[in-house]
Design an enzyme around this catalytic site. Structure first.
Site, PDB file in Angstrom:
ATOM      1  N   CYS A 173      32.879  44.234  47.600  1.00  0.00           N
ATOM      2  CA  CYS A 173      32.850  42.879  48.158  1.00  0.00           C
ATOM      3  C   CYS A 173      31.465  42.324  47.923  1.00  0.00           C
ATOM      4  O   CYS A 173      30.478  42.877  48.426  1.00  0.00           O
ATOM      5  CB  CYS A 173      33.183  42.912  49.648  1.00  0.00           C
ATOM      6  SG  CYS A 173      33.015  41.311  50.475  1.00  0.00           S
ATOM      7  N   THR A 227      30.062  39.272  48.830  1.00  0.00           N
ATOM      8  CA  THR A 227      29.409  38.717  50.020  1.00  0.00           C
ATOM      9  C   THR A 227      29.079  39.826  51.007  1.00  0.00           C
ATOM     10  O   THR A 227      28.070  39.765  51.717  1.00  0.00           O
ATOM     11  CB  THR A 227      30.275  37.641  50.688  1.00  0.00           C
ATOM     12  OG1 THR A 227      31.487  38.221  51.166  1.00  0.00           O
ATOM     13  CG2 THR A 227      30.583  36.513  49.722  1.00  0.00           C
ATOM     14  N   ASN A 244      34.751  39.809  57.504  1.00  0.00           N
ATOM     15  CA  ASN A 244      34.647  41.009  56.686  1.00  0.00           C
ATOM     16  C   ASN A 244      33.837  42.040  57.467  1.00  0.00           C
ATOM     17  O   ASN A 244      32.925  41.681  58.213  1.00  0.00           O
ATOM     18  CB  ASN A 244      33.937  40.718  55.361  1.00  0.00           C
ATOM     19  CG  ASN A 244      34.739  39.811  54.455  1.00  0.00           C
ATOM     20  OD1 ASN A 244      35.921  39.558  54.673  1.00  0.00           O
ATOM     21  ND2 ASN A 244      34.097  39.298  53.426  1.00  0.00           N
ATOM     22  N   CYS A 299      33.858  34.197  47.430  1.00  0.00           N
ATOM     23  CA  CYS A 299      34.061  35.559  46.955  1.00  0.00           C
ATOM     24  C   CYS A 299      32.979  35.860  45.924  1.00  0.00           C
ATOM     25  O   CYS A 299      32.963  35.253  44.848  1.00  0.00           O
ATOM     26  CB  CYS A 299      35.451  35.717  46.332  1.00  0.00           C
ATOM     27  SG  CYS A 299      35.747  37.328  45.564  1.00  0.00           S
ATOM     28  N   ASN A 348      36.772  45.158  42.341  1.00  0.00           N
ATOM     29  CA  ASN A 348      37.348  44.131  43.207  1.00  0.00           C
ATOM     30  C   ASN A 348      38.160  43.195  42.304  1.00  0.00           C
ATOM     31  O   ASN A 348      37.615  42.304  41.671  1.00  0.00           O
ATOM     32  CB  ASN A 348      36.223  43.389  43.916  1.00  0.00           C
ATOM     33  CG  ASN A 348      36.656  42.487  45.050  1.00  0.00           C
ATOM     34  OD1 ASN A 348      35.903  41.632  45.478  1.00  0.00           O
ATOM     35  ND2 ASN A 348      37.859  42.657  45.574  1.00  0.00           N
TER      36      ASN A 348
END
Length: 285
Positions: free
Chosen positions: A225, A227, A198, A75, A13
């Site tokens: 990701c 979270t 998301n 993030c 990421n």
């Protein structure tokens, strides 16, 4: 204008980081800059832009701009990279670091070996489970656990929560068959989520391992990701697939994160962060 940047990634990421401790860039360029720099064909290429800046209430502040220019609230992978950055670039030298985000002040612990941060552990806080806190349209005081979610193409069963960002989790039998490309963006931008969300498609491997793929609001499909991985674990526990208090490995396209929903309701995330490159970007506004 020449923009000094650092590119970093947390299990794939990737974000471009601007250091406002060292440079003075005006915030009115950040939305456009994120779009231009994140473009893989005409820019640097990334999932977005993260600003590292001084804070009056924490060791540093962090702002997240998605690749479409919209500003996010938090993030997870970015938090680990920011902690590594400010420690290794000598902005702070203690191993417990506070980071101010738009959602709240986050606590990160860097694991150091030979003056290099090899891993970062982040207290992601408590998940918010009521519909009004996600937010999601409907009865504001209800939980959204294994709820039917009608779509024109088909109906899905979703579990939704807020953890740094709004997250919607859909369990699938096999991650390879998850409709990420066809339905990820549709769910993320559905009008039932006023601030978008998301979307995580999750396969339960066993009670201590999940496979997860992610569509991030404002960025689309990403390698990982933070979270979202935390939300996957919370949803798995709420649906009875995993146990609270246990460390659960979440396998994402870019690598693995270890997540634990502790008995005090805080979510702990553990994983790596890596530098990719430093450079200068010629910004033509």
């Amino acid at each position: 204008m020449q923009i000094a940047f650092t590119k970093m990634h947390g299990i794939g990421n990737s974000y471009i980081y601007l250091d406002l401790f060292q440079h003075d860039y005006k915030e009115d360029i950040f939305c456009v800059l994120a779009q231009k720099m994140a473009n893989v064909h005409t820019g640097i290429g990334s999932d977005g832009l993260i600003i590292i800046q001084p804070s009056k209430i924490a060791d540093c502040g962090m702002r997240v701009f998605n690749k479409d220019g919209s500003e996010g609230t938090n993030c997870g992978n970015g938090l680990r990279c920011v902690a590594k950055y400010i420690f290794e670039r000598h902005i702070v030298r203690q191993e417990l670091i506070t980071i101010e985000t738009k959602s709240r002040i986050m606590l990160a612990q860097v694991v150091v070996q030979d003056n290099r941060v090899i891993e970062v552990i982040v207290d992601m806080g408590k998940p918010l489970l009521l519909r009004k806190d996600i937010p999601m349209l409907g009865n504001p005081n209800e939980l959204v656990i294994n709820e039917i979610f009608p779509l024109p193409q088909q109906s899905l069963m979703v579990t939704a929560l807020f953890l740094g960002n709004p997250n919607t989790v859909v369990f699938v039998n096999a991650i390879e068959q998850a409709p990420l490309r066809t339905l990820g963006g549709i769910i993320a931008n559905d009008m039932r989520f006023p601030y978008r969300c998301n979307v995580e498609f999750v396969e339960v491997v066993h009670e201590k391992a999940l496979k997860c793929c992610v569509w991030e609001r404002g960025s689309g499909i990403t390698e990982a990701c933070g979270t979202g991985a935390c939300a996957a674990v919370v949803a798995a526990i709420l649906n009875g697939f995993c146990q609270k208090g246990e460390e659960i490995v979440v396998q994402l396209s870019g690598g693995d994160l270890v997540i634990r929903w502790a008995d005090n309701d805080h979510i702990w995330m553990r994983g790596p962060a890596e530098f990719i490159a430093d450079g200068i970007y010629e910004f033509l506004s």
